[in-house]
Design a protein around this motif. Structure first.
Motif, short mmCIF file in Angstrom:
data_model
loop_
_atom_site.label_atom_id
_atom_site.label_comp_id
_atom_site.label_asym_id
_atom_site.label_seq_id
_atom_site.Cartn_x
_atom_site.Cartn_y
_atom_site.Cartn_z
N TYR A 197 0.08 8.42 115.37
CA TYR A 197 -0.95 9.19 114.69
C TYR A 197 -1.09 10.58 115.29
N GLY A 198 -0.74 10.75 116.55
CA GLY A 198 -0.71 12.08 117.13
C GLY A 198 0.22 13.00 116.36
N PHE A 199 1.37 12.45 115.93
CA PHE A 199 2.32 13.23 115.14
C PHE A 199 1.83 13.38 113.70
N LYS A 200 1.28 12.31 113.14
CA LYS A 200 0.83 12.37 111.75
C LYS A 200 -0.32 13.36 111.56
N ARG A 201 -1.22 13.43 112.53
CA ARG A 201 -2.40 14.29 112.42
C ARG A 201 -2.20 15.65 113.11
N SER A 202 -0.98 15.92 113.47
CA SER A 202 -0.68 17.24 114.04
C SER A 202 -0.82 18.30 112.96
N PHE A 203 -1.06 19.52 113.40
CA PHE A 203 -1.17 20.66 112.48
C PHE A 203 0.20 21.34 112.38
N SER A 204 1.13 20.67 111.78
CA SER A 204 2.48 21.20 111.71
C SER A 204 2.55 22.38 110.74
N TYR A 205 3.38 23.36 111.08
CA TYR A 205 3.60 24.49 110.18
C TYR A 205 4.62 24.13 109.10
N LYS A 206 5.27 22.98 109.25
CA LYS A 206 6.30 22.57 108.29
C LYS A 206 5.67 22.08 107.00
N ARG A 207 6.46 22.12 105.92
CA ARG A 207 6.02 21.54 104.66
C ARG A 207 5.90 20.02 104.83
N TYR A 208 5.02 19.42 104.01
CA TYR A 208 4.71 18.01 104.20
C TYR A 208 5.95 17.10 104.17
N PRO A 209 6.89 17.27 103.22
CA PRO A 209 8.08 16.40 103.22
C PRO A 209 8.87 16.49 104.54
N GLU A 210 8.97 17.70 105.10
CA GLU A 210 9.67 17.86 106.39
C GLU A 210 8.92 17.16 107.52
N LYS A 211 7.59 17.28 107.48
CA LYS A 211 6.79 16.63 108.51
C LYS A 211 6.94 15.12 108.42
N ARG A 212 6.93 14.56 107.22
CA ARG A 212 7.11 13.11 107.05
C ARG A 212 8.45 12.65 107.61
N GLU A 213 9.48 13.42 107.34
CA GLU A 213 10.82 13.08 107.84
C GLU A 213 10.83 13.09 109.38
N TYR A 214 10.17 14.08 109.97
CA TYR A 214 10.10 14.18 111.42
C TYR A 214 9.34 12.99 112.00
N VAL A 215 8.21 12.63 111.39
CA VAL A 215 7.43 11.48 111.87
C VAL A 215 8.26 10.21 111.78
N ARG A 216 9.06 10.09 110.72
CA ARG A 216 9.92 8.91 110.58
C ARG A 216 10.92 8.82 111.73
N ARG A 217 11.46 9.96 112.16
CA ARG A 217 12.39 9.96 113.30
C ARG A 217 11.66 9.56 114.58
N VAL A 218 10.41 10.00 114.72
CA VAL A 218 9.60 9.63 115.88
C VAL A 218 9.40 8.11 115.91
N ILE A 219 9.04 7.53 114.76
CA ILE A 219 8.81 6.09 114.69
C ILE A 219 10.08 5.32 115.02
N THR A 220 11.20 5.78 114.48
CA THR A 220 12.48 5.12 114.77
C THR A 220 12.78 5.14 116.26
N ARG A 221 12.59 6.28 116.89
CA ARG A 221 12.83 6.40 118.34
C ARG A 221 11.87 5.52 119.13
N TYR A 222 10.62 5.48 118.72
CA TYR A 222 9.62 4.66 119.40
C TYR A 222 10.01 3.19 119.33
N GLU A 223 10.43 2.74 118.16
CA GLU A 223 10.80 1.33 117.98
C GLU A 223 12.05 0.98 118.78
N GLU A 224 12.98 1.92 118.90
CA GLU A 224 14.17 1.70 119.74
C GLU A 224 13.76 1.47 121.20
N LEU A 225 12.80 2.28 121.67
CA LEU A 225 12.35 2.16 123.06
C LEU A 225 11.53 0.87 123.27
N GLU A 226 10.79 0.44 122.24
CA GLU A 226 10.09 -0.84 122.33
C GLU A 226 11.08 -1.97 122.59
#
Length: 402
Positions: free
Chosen positions: A367-396
């Motif tokens: 949620y830190g990434f989801k609620r960030s004030f990104s300067y990117k357009r929303y579709p780009e931000k969603r894609e970035y958050v998806r990469r974050v989730i993937t990396r987080y799950e790999e580390l889990e």
């Protein structure tokens, strides 16, 4: 209570959405610039500064804020602002922070030789240069490092706070202090929107900070209306040294998307507004409103413990209630130097104290990434958050977090 390996916390992608540039210098940088500029310090060693100025505990929020009088003195040249921003980005990246939102009050640094636009460009250049270097070192599986800048308006200032404030107060010598503070906020709002619109500076938000007691958020309504009408995100320091009604004002009068600290949210005994006849009911409704709107609270455990004498330990922090009520929270440092902390330390402090199961921890980090004030357009931000989730799950999986 769930155990999390230290290496896991260090490795996961993290955010810091509430970190002050002028509270997060490296001690040696502060000393080096002070010597170069012939600025007097109480001590010229890190140990001496930490004993005399940047203490483990403070009497109050106002004492906590006094150290900024020193740090801002060494931040009056573009090259120094650029260096400090560059170092802050690298300090965060080394502990796994992948999205950083740096906030500061430009009017504390504006001079005749260094106008607002140059102050902002200097900070952006330091962060941008660091981003290029950081991302060149990251392996492909890591989400890239990025940043945003949040501009702060001050609830209170005196002429001696900066040359800008001195000039403003002198020119408007027949205006009240409140009127001058409002003028500064309005001017800053206009300047921020103009620079955001006409340059590629990564300005992502507007904030209100400083002494909370006696300086209500409502005084800055016009400035925040302006940035709100121009689609700029808002976060407001509230409920740090004042009661729940301060948080209510931040949300209703200043359109706050996030709340800085929110420490007193669950404290009906801190309500000072005598028109509120039922404080307990008022707080319950405010909590529900925040929860339903997913207004994110930027939690800064260490700095809250330093500035709130009535909270003797982290066990007594309102984060316990925030977690219980499933509010949207994110862990932040506030000031890495003044509070001697890092994002990793803040997360570890929370995990050592409160029961936070893996699903809830993942939600908080993501949620830190989801609620960030990104300067990117929303579709780009969603894609970035998806990469974050993937990396987080790999580390889990790697660390056996189940």
């Amino acid at each position: 209570m769930q155990h999390y390996p230290k290496e896991f916390i260090q490795s996961i992608p993290k955010t810091d959405l509430h970190v002050h540039l002028d509270g997060s210098l490296r001690e040696q940088t502060l000393i080096d610039i002070a010597r170069e500029e012939k600025i007097e310090l109480p001590s010229y060693t890190p140990e001496g500064l930490n004993e005399l100025v940047f203490k483990p505990h403070y009497e109050s929020l106002d004492e906590y804020l006094r150290g900024f009088g020193l740090t801002t003195k060494v931040m009056q040249r573009a090259e120094h602002l650029q260096q400090i921003a560059f170092e802050l980005a690298w300090d965060n990246a080394r502990e796994g922070v992948r999205h950083l939102e740096v906030r500061f009050a430009p009017q504390l640094h504006v001079t005749e030789e260094l106008p607002f636009s140059q102050v902002m460009h200097a900070v952006d250049e330091g962060l941008r240069r660091a981003r290029t270097e950081i991302n060149a070192t990251l392996p492909p599986e890591e989400p890239e490092f990025d940043y945003g800048i949040i501009v702060i308006a001050m609830r209170f200032f005196a002429p001696n706070f900066s040359r800008y404030y001195q000039t403003l107060s002198s020119v408007h010598s027949y205006s009240s202090q409140q009127e001058i503070i409002q003028m500064a906020s309005r001017e800053l709002a206009r300047a921020t929107v103009k620079l955001r619109n006409e340059t590629d500076l990564q300005i992502v938000g507007f904030d209100l900070a400083g002494s909370e007691f006696g300086y209500p958020a409502g005084d800055h309504e016009e400035a925040f209306d302006y940035v709100h009408e121009h689609f700029l995100n808002k976060t407001v320091h509230a409920g740090e040294a004042y009661g729940p009604e301060s948080i209510f004002q931040a949300i209703t009068k200043l359109h706050a998307d996030r709340i800085g600290h929110g420490l007193r949210l669950f404290s009906p005994d801190h309500i000072r507004d005598t028109s509120i006849e039922n404080p307990d009911e008022y707080v319950e409704r405010l909590i529900d409103y925040i929860a339903n709107n997913r207004t994110t609270i930027e939690v800064c455990l260490t700095s809250n413990l330093q500035t709130a004498p009535d909270i003797p330990s982290v066990q007594d922090h309102s984060l316990r209630e925030m977690l219980k009520h499933r509010l949207s929270v994110t862990f932040c440092t506030d000031n890495r130097l003044v509070s001697h902390t890092t994002v990793t330390k803040e997360i570890e402090l929370a995990l050592e104290t409160f029961s936070i199961p893996p699903k809830q921890l993942k939600d908080i980090i993501v949620y830190g990434f989801k609620r960030s004030f990104s300067y990117k357009r929303y579709p780009e931000k969603r894609e970035y958050v998806r990469r974050v989730i993937t990396r987080y799950e790999e580390l889990e999986k790697q660390y056996g977090i189940t």
